[in-house]
Design a protein around this motif. Structure first.
Motif, PDB file in Angstrom:
ATOM      1  N   MET A   1       0.734  -1.309   0.055  1.00 37.42           N
ATOM      2  CA  MET A   1       0.051  -0.018   0.201  1.00 37.42           C
ATOM      3  C   MET A   1       0.905   1.202  -0.094  1.00 37.42           C
ATOM      4  O   MET A   1       0.602   2.263  -0.598  1.00 37.42           O
ATOM      5  N   SER A   2       1.811   1.153   0.731  1.00 38.00           N
ATOM      6  CA  SER A   2       2.807   2.297   0.709  1.00 38.00           C
ATOM      7  C   SER A   2       4.162   1.839   1.698  1.00 38.00           C
ATOM      8  O   SER A   2       4.189   0.849   1.691  1.00 38.00           O
TER       9      SER A   2
ATOM     10  N   PRO B   1      -7.393   7.641 -13.431  1.00 40.39           N
ATOM     11  CA  PRO B   1      -6.334   7.994 -14.365  1.00 40.39           C
ATOM     12  C   PRO B   1      -5.087   7.180 -14.334  1.00 40.39           C
ATOM     13  O   PRO B   1      -4.094   7.747 -13.842  1.00 40.39           O
TER      14      PRO B   1
ATOM     15  N   ARG C   1      -2.710   1.995  -6.358  1.00 42.33           N
ATOM     16  CA  ARG C   1      -3.731   2.879  -5.391  1.00 42.33           C
ATOM     17  C   ARG C   1      -3.965   4.202  -6.273  1.00 42.33           C
ATOM     18  O   ARG C   1      -2.952   4.840  -6.604  1.00 42.33           O
ATOM     19  N   SER C   2      -5.160   4.388  -6.411  1.00 43.46           N
ATOM     20  CA  SER C   2      -5.581   5.488  -7.145  1.00 43.46           C
ATOM     21  C   SER C   2      -6.836   5.977  -6.938  1.00 43.46           C
ATOM     22  O   SER C   2      -7.376   5.787  -5.634  1.00 43.46           O
ATOM     23  N   ARG C   3      -7.469   6.737  -7.638  1.00 44.92           N
ATOM     24  CA  ARG C   3      -9.131   7.047  -7.518  1.00 44.92           C
ATOM     25  C   ARG C   3      -9.739   6.583  -8.487  1.00 44.92           C
ATOM     26  O   ARG C   3      -9.333   6.385  -9.931  1.00 44.92           O
TER      27      ARG C   3
ATOM     28  N   PRO D   1     -11.419   7.095  -3.560  1.00 46.76           N
ATOM     29  CA  PRO D   1     -10.134   6.323  -3.494  1.00 46.76           C
ATOM     30  C   PRO D   1     -10.460   4.922  -3.626  1.00 46.76           C
ATOM     31  O   PRO D   1     -11.451   4.347  -3.080  1.00 46.76           O
TER      32      PRO D   1
ATOM     33  N   THR E   1      -4.784  14.951 -10.495  1.00 45.01           N
ATOM     34  CA  THR E   1      -5.963  14.902  -9.630  1.00 45.01           C
ATOM     35  C   THR E   1      -5.596  13.530  -8.689  1.00 45.01           C
ATOM     36  O   THR E   1      -6.670  13.255  -7.785  1.00 45.01           O
ATOM     37  N   GLU E   2      -4.682  13.011  -8.684  1.00 48.74           N
ATOM     38  CA  GLU E   2      -4.324  11.815  -7.906  1.00 48.74           C
ATOM     39  C   GLU E   2      -3.652  12.418  -6.372  1.00 48.74           C
ATOM     40  O   GLU E   2      -3.531  11.680  -5.691  1.00 48.74           O
TER      41      GLU E   2
ATOM     42  N   ASN F   1      -4.623  10.546  -3.187  1.00 46.59           N
ATOM     43  CA  ASN F   1      -5.301   8.958  -3.601  1.00 46.59           C
ATOM     44  C   ASN F   1      -4.139   8.001  -4.013  1.00 46.59           C
ATOM     45  O   ASN F   1      -4.286   7.349  -5.034  1.00 46.59           O
ATOM     46  N   GLY F   2      -3.158   7.696  -3.031  1.00 44.93           N
ATOM     47  CA  GLY F   2      -2.167   6.862  -3.441  1.00 44.93           C
ATOM     48  C   GLY F   2      -1.354   6.312  -2.283  1.00 44.93           C
ATOM     49  O   GLY F   2      -2.142   5.990  -0.891  1.00 44.93           O
ATOM     50  N   CYS F   3      -0.120   6.501  -1.985  1.00 37.03           N
ATOM     51  CA  CYS F   3       0.252   6.090  -0.747  1.00 37.03           C
ATOM     52  C   CYS F   3       0.189   6.901   0.535  1.00 37.03           C
ATOM     53  O   CYS F   3       0.591   6.873   1.443  1.00 37.03           O
TER      54      CYS F   3
ATOM     55  N   LYS G   1       1.672   9.894   1.198  1.00 40.70           N
ATOM     56  CA  LYS G   1       2.798  10.477   1.723  1.00 40.70           C
ATOM     57  C   LYS G   1       3.001  11.918   1.040  1.00 40.70           C
ATOM     58  O   LYS G   1       2.552  12.209   0.031  1.00 40.70           O
TER      59      LYS G   1
END
Lengths: 188, 109
Positions: A68-69, A126, A141-143, A148, B16-17, B60-62, B64
Protein backbone atom coordinates in the motif's frame (compact mmCIF):
# COMPACT_ATOMS: atom_id res chain seq x y z
CA UNK A 1 -21.06 -12.20 17.28
CA UNK A 2 -23.47 -10.31 15.06
CA UNK A 3 -24.29 -11.56 11.59
CA UNK A 4 -21.68 -10.08 9.25
CA UNK A 5 -22.95 -8.81 5.89
CA UNK A 6 -20.94 -7.27 3.08
CA UNK A 7 -21.61 -3.80 1.69
CA UNK A 8 -23.92 -4.83 -1.15
CA UNK A 9 -24.41 -8.51 -0.30
CA UNK A 10 -23.10 -9.84 -3.56
CA UNK A 11 -24.82 -7.43 -5.95
CA UNK A 12 -24.05 -8.14 -9.61
CA UNK A 13 -24.42 -6.42 -12.95
CA UNK A 14 -24.06 -8.61 -16.00
CA UNK A 15 -26.08 -6.96 -18.78
CA UNK A 16 -23.22 -4.94 -20.20
CA UNK A 17 -19.81 -5.18 -21.80
CA UNK A 18 -18.27 -6.50 -18.58
CA UNK A 19 -19.57 -8.24 -15.52
CA UNK A 20 -19.45 -6.33 -12.23
CA UNK A 21 -19.81 -8.28 -9.03
CA UNK A 22 -19.46 -7.44 -5.38
CA UNK A 23 -17.38 -10.20 -3.89
CA UNK A 24 -19.00 -10.40 -0.49
CA UNK A 25 -17.17 -10.78 2.79
CA UNK A 26 -13.38 -10.61 2.56
CA UNK A 27 -10.94 -10.58 5.42
CA UNK A 28 -8.59 -7.61 5.26
CA UNK A 29 -5.92 -6.49 7.66
CA UNK A 30 -3.98 -3.28 7.55
CA UNK A 31 -0.43 -3.88 8.69
CA UNK A 32 1.80 -0.89 9.26
CA UNK A 33 5.41 -1.03 10.30
CA UNK A 34 8.94 -1.22 8.95
CA UNK A 35 8.55 -3.35 5.82
CA UNK A 36 12.26 -4.22 5.76
CA UNK A 37 12.11 -5.69 9.26
CA UNK A 38 12.92 -9.43 9.12
CA UNK A 39 10.44 -10.25 11.85
CA UNK A 40 7.66 -8.48 9.95
CA UNK A 41 8.54 -10.15 6.65
CA UNK A 42 8.47 -13.53 8.33
CA UNK A 43 5.09 -12.81 9.91
CA UNK A 44 3.64 -11.63 6.57
CA UNK A 45 4.88 -14.76 4.83
CA UNK A 46 3.31 -16.92 7.52
CA UNK A 47 -0.05 -15.19 7.13
CA UNK A 48 -0.31 -14.36 3.42
CA UNK A 49 2.20 -16.73 1.85
CA UNK A 50 4.53 -14.12 0.35
CA UNK A 51 5.91 -10.62 0.84
CA UNK A 52 4.95 -8.24 -1.99
CA UNK A 53 7.49 -6.03 -3.74
CA UNK A 54 6.92 -2.30 -4.09
CA UNK A 55 3.66 -1.54 -5.94
CA UNK A 56 2.96 -5.26 -6.30
CA UNK A 57 0.56 -7.78 -4.89
CA UNK A 58 1.55 -11.28 -3.84
CA UNK A 59 -1.31 -13.75 -4.08
CA UNK A 60 -1.43 -17.28 -2.81
CA UNK A 61 -4.81 -18.94 -3.18
CA UNK A 62 -7.37 -17.01 -1.19
CA UNK A 63 -4.71 -15.19 0.80
CA UNK A 64 -2.59 -12.32 -0.40
CA UNK A 65 -0.56 -9.29 0.55
CA UNK A 66 -0.62 -5.97 -1.27
CA UNK A 67 1.91 -3.13 -1.03
CA UNK A 68 0.00 0.00 0.00
CA UNK A 69 2.83 2.39 0.81
CA UNK A 70 6.36 2.46 2.22
CA UNK A 71 5.11 1.41 5.63
CA UNK A 72 1.80 -0.28 4.95
CA UNK A 73 0.55 -3.60 3.64
CA UNK A 74 -2.96 -4.87 3.05
CA UNK A 75 -3.23 -8.51 4.01
CA UNK A 76 -6.09 -10.55 2.59
CA UNK A 77 -7.37 -13.65 4.32
CA UNK A 78 -10.73 -15.45 4.49
CA UNK A 79 -13.21 -13.25 6.38
CA UNK A 80 -13.62 -15.67 9.28
CA UNK A 81 -9.84 -15.80 9.82
CA UNK A 82 -9.33 -12.04 10.08
CA UNK A 83 -9.59 -11.67 13.85
CA UNK A 84 -7.41 -14.71 14.45
CA UNK A 85 -4.82 -13.40 12.00
CA UNK A 86 -4.62 -10.09 13.86
CA UNK A 87 -3.96 -12.05 17.06
CA UNK A 88 -1.27 -14.08 15.28
CA UNK A 89 0.39 -10.89 14.02
CA UNK A 90 0.17 -9.25 17.43
CA UNK A 91 2.02 -12.10 19.08
CA UNK A 92 4.49 -12.60 16.21
CA UNK A 93 5.46 -8.91 16.15
CA UNK A 94 5.38 -8.32 19.88
CA UNK A 95 8.14 -5.87 20.80
CA UNK A 96 8.43 -4.15 17.39
CA UNK A 97 6.76 -0.91 16.36
CA UNK A 98 3.78 -1.93 14.25
CA UNK A 99 0.00 -1.81 13.86
CA UNK A 100 -2.28 -4.63 12.77
CA UNK A 101 -5.94 -3.70 12.40
CA UNK A 102 -8.86 -5.72 11.12
CA UNK A 103 -10.47 -3.54 8.44
CA UNK A 104 -12.55 -6.29 6.79
CA UNK A 105 -15.87 -4.61 7.48
CA UNK A 106 -14.63 -1.18 6.45
CA UNK A 107 -14.03 -2.23 2.84
CA UNK A 108 -15.98 -3.34 -0.21
CA UNK A 109 -14.44 -5.53 -2.90
CA UNK A 110 -15.58 -5.75 -6.52
CA UNK A 111 -14.60 -7.78 -9.52
CA UNK A 112 -14.87 -6.45 -13.06
CA UNK A 113 -14.47 -9.24 -15.57
CA UNK A 114 -14.89 -9.86 -19.24
CA UNK A 115 -13.06 -8.95 -22.45
CA UNK A 116 -13.85 -5.25 -21.95
CA UNK A 117 -12.82 -5.08 -18.29
CA UNK A 118 -9.83 -2.90 -19.22
CA UNK A 119 -12.12 -0.41 -20.99
CA UNK A 120 -14.36 -0.18 -17.96
CA UNK A 121 -11.44 0.42 -15.60
CA UNK A 122 -9.74 2.89 -17.91
CA UNK A 123 -12.87 5.03 -18.07
CA UNK A 124 -12.80 5.59 -14.34
CA UNK A 125 -9.20 5.85 -13.11
CA UNK A 126 -6.35 8.16 -14.23
CA UNK A 127 -4.11 5.16 -14.78
CA UNK A 128 -2.60 3.63 -17.91
CA UNK A 129 -4.46 0.34 -18.42
CA UNK A 130 -2.73 -0.67 -21.67
CA UNK A 131 -1.99 -4.41 -21.55
CA UNK A 132 1.77 -3.77 -21.44
CA UNK A 133 1.45 -1.02 -18.80
CA UNK A 134 -0.88 -2.67 -16.30
CA UNK A 135 -0.14 -6.34 -15.80
CA UNK A 136 -0.89 -9.23 -13.52
CA UNK A 137 0.80 -8.82 -10.16
CA UNK A 138 0.69 -5.04 -10.17
CA UNK A 139 -1.18 -3.22 -7.44
CA UNK A 140 -2.21 0.41 -7.82
CA UNK A 141 -3.82 2.83 -5.42
CA UNK A 142 -5.54 5.66 -7.17
CA UNK A 143 -9.02 7.07 -7.50
CA UNK A 144 -12.05 5.90 -9.45
CA UNK A 145 -14.15 8.90 -10.41
CA UNK A 146 -14.49 10.70 -7.07
CA UNK A 147 -13.40 8.09 -4.54
CA UNK A 148 -10.07 6.50 -3.59
CA UNK A 149 -9.67 2.91 -4.71
CA UNK A 150 -7.04 0.23 -5.13
CA UNK A 151 -6.99 -2.36 -7.85
CA UNK A 152 -5.12 -5.30 -9.30
CA UNK A 153 -5.69 -8.01 -11.88
CA UNK A 154 -7.00 -11.34 -10.65
CA UNK A 155 -6.99 -12.90 -14.12
CA UNK A 156 -6.08 -11.99 -17.71
CA UNK A 157 -9.35 -10.09 -18.16
CA UNK A 158 -10.50 -9.53 -14.62
CA UNK A 159 -9.81 -6.72 -12.16
CA UNK A 160 -10.46 -6.52 -8.47
CA UNK A 161 -11.27 -3.18 -6.90
CA UNK A 162 -11.14 -2.34 -3.19
CA UNK A 163 -12.77 0.79 -1.83
CA UNK A 164 -14.21 2.07 1.42
CA UNK A 165 -17.45 0.38 2.36
CA UNK A 166 -19.14 3.76 2.78
CA UNK A 167 -18.75 4.39 -0.96
CA UNK A 168 -19.49 0.79 -1.97
CA UNK A 169 -22.81 1.60 -3.58
CA UNK A 170 -21.29 4.55 -5.44
CA UNK A 171 -18.53 2.27 -6.74
CA UNK A 172 -21.01 -0.38 -7.88
CA UNK A 173 -23.15 2.18 -9.71
CA UNK A 174 -20.04 3.69 -11.24
CA UNK A 175 -18.73 0.38 -12.54
CA UNK A 176 -22.17 -0.63 -13.79
CA UNK A 177 -22.62 2.59 -15.76
CA UNK A 178 -19.11 2.27 -17.20
CA UNK A 179 -20.00 -1.27 -18.26
CA UNK A 180 -23.26 -0.32 -20.03
CA UNK A 181 -24.15 -2.12 -23.22
CA UNK A 182 -22.72 -0.42 -26.26
CA UNK A 183 -20.13 1.61 -24.34
CA UNK A 184 -17.05 -0.16 -25.64
CA UNK A 185 -14.15 2.17 -26.34
CA UNK A 186 -11.97 -0.41 -28.08
CA UNK A 187 -8.69 1.32 -27.35
CA UNK A 188 -6.85 -1.76 -26.11
CA UNK B 1 -2.28 19.22 -16.23
CA UNK B 2 0.69 18.31 -14.07
CA UNK B 3 2.27 14.88 -14.24
CA UNK B 4 4.02 14.19 -10.94
CA UNK B 5 6.13 11.28 -9.81
CA UNK B 6 5.73 10.44 -6.14
CA UNK B 7 9.24 9.93 -4.71
CA UNK B 8 7.82 7.74 -1.95
CA UNK B 9 5.96 5.04 -3.86
CA UNK B 10 7.35 5.72 -7.35
CA UNK B 11 3.96 6.10 -9.04
CA UNK B 12 3.75 8.60 -11.88
CA UNK B 13 0.29 10.09 -11.82
CA UNK B 14 -1.58 13.12 -12.95
CA UNK B 15 -2.52 15.91 -10.61
CA UNK B 16 -5.99 14.73 -9.58
CA UNK B 17 -4.34 11.82 -7.82
CA UNK B 18 -2.40 14.31 -5.68
CA UNK B 19 -3.25 17.27 -3.52
CA UNK B 20 -1.35 20.54 -3.43
CA UNK B 21 -0.07 21.48 0.02
CA UNK B 22 1.14 25.04 -0.50
CA UNK B 23 4.57 26.53 -0.55
CA UNK B 24 7.62 24.43 0.29
CA UNK B 25 10.41 25.01 2.81
CA UNK B 26 8.55 27.33 5.18
CA UNK B 27 10.15 27.80 8.55
CA UNK B 28 7.49 27.35 11.17
CA UNK B 29 8.17 30.26 13.50
CA UNK B 30 6.42 29.70 16.78
CA UNK B 31 7.05 30.28 20.47
CA UNK B 32 9.85 32.77 21.01
CA UNK B 33 9.72 34.28 17.53
CA UNK B 34 9.20 37.94 16.80
CA UNK B 35 5.93 39.28 15.44
CA UNK B 36 7.59 39.86 12.08
CA UNK B 37 8.79 36.27 11.87
CA UNK B 38 5.38 34.96 12.82
CA UNK B 39 3.71 37.17 10.25
CA UNK B 40 6.19 35.93 7.66
CA UNK B 41 5.38 32.32 8.50
CA UNK B 42 1.63 32.82 8.53
CA UNK B 43 0.99 35.14 5.63
CA UNK B 44 3.97 35.87 3.41
CA UNK B 45 4.02 33.63 0.36
CA UNK B 46 5.85 33.60 -2.91
CA UNK B 47 3.70 34.05 -5.98
CA UNK B 48 6.22 33.55 -8.74
CA UNK B 49 5.77 33.55 -12.47
CA UNK B 50 8.12 30.70 -13.27
CA UNK B 51 10.01 28.37 -10.98
CA UNK B 52 8.11 27.41 -7.86
CA UNK B 53 8.71 24.92 -5.06
CA UNK B 54 5.66 23.32 -3.50
CA UNK B 55 4.52 20.64 -1.13
CA UNK B 56 2.25 17.92 -2.51
CA UNK B 57 0.55 14.93 -1.02
CA UNK B 58 -0.21 11.66 -2.79
CA UNK B 59 -3.67 11.56 -1.27
CA UNK B 60 -5.23 9.04 -3.67
CA UNK B 61 -2.23 6.77 -3.39
CA UNK B 62 0.41 6.10 -0.78
CA UNK B 63 -0.69 9.11 1.27
CA UNK B 64 2.80 10.55 1.73
CA UNK B 65 3.95 14.15 1.46
CA UNK B 66 6.72 15.21 -0.89
CA UNK B 67 8.15 18.29 -2.59
CA UNK B 68 7.83 19.28 -6.24
CA UNK B 69 9.71 21.85 -8.30
CA UNK B 70 7.67 23.15 -11.19
CA UNK B 71 7.06 26.11 -13.44
CA UNK B 72 3.85 28.06 -12.82
CA UNK B 73 3.87 29.39 -16.36
CA UNK B 74 4.32 26.23 -18.41
CA UNK B 75 3.20 23.63 -15.84
CA UNK B 76 6.48 21.87 -16.50
CA UNK B 77 7.63 19.71 -13.59
CA UNK B 78 11.40 19.84 -13.02
CA UNK B 79 11.40 17.10 -10.44
CA UNK B 80 10.04 15.81 -7.17
CA UNK B 81 12.01 15.11 -4.01
CA UNK B 82 11.40 13.81 -0.49
CA UNK B 83 9.63 15.91 2.13
CA UNK B 84 12.42 15.37 4.66
CA UNK B 85 14.68 18.16 3.39
CA UNK B 86 15.15 21.84 4.22
CA UNK B 87 16.15 22.75 0.70
CA UNK B 88 15.96 21.20 -2.77
CA UNK B 89 18.70 18.63 -3.43
CA UNK B 90 21.47 19.50 -5.89
CA UNK B 91 20.06 17.35 -8.73
CA UNK B 92 16.77 19.24 -8.56
CA UNK B 93 18.58 22.59 -8.60
CA UNK B 94 20.62 21.35 -11.58
CA UNK B 95 17.49 20.22 -13.40
CA UNK B 96 15.92 23.65 -12.92
CA UNK B 97 19.13 25.44 -13.94
CA UNK B 98 19.28 23.39 -17.13
CA UNK B 99 15.84 24.65 -18.17
CA UNK B 100 15.73 28.07 -16.48
CA UNK B 101 19.29 29.43 -16.23
CA UNK B 102 19.66 32.09 -13.57
CA UNK B 103 16.51 31.13 -11.67
CA UNK B 104 16.03 32.03 -8.05
CA UNK B 105 13.32 31.30 -5.52
CA UNK B 106 13.47 32.86 -2.05
CA UNK B 107 17.10 32.25 -1.10
CA UNK B 108 17.69 29.27 -3.39
CA UNK B 109 19.15 29.58 -6.84
Amino acid sequence: MSNAVSALQGAAFSDGIAEVRELGLRGMITLRGDLSDKKLIKAVKAVAGAMPEQRKIALKGDAGAAWMSLDELLLMVPHSDALGTVETLNSALNGTHFLAANVSDARAVFEVSGPYARDVMAKLAPVDFAPDAFEMGMFRRSRMAQVPAAFWMSDEDAFRVVCFRSVGEYMFDLLSVAAQTGSEVDVF
Amino acid sequence: MLILECPCCGVTGEETEFHAGGEAHLKRHSVGSTDDQFEEYLFMRENPRGVHLERWRHNNGCGKWFHAARCTMTLEVFGTYPAQTYEPPQEIKDAISAKRPGWSWRNFS
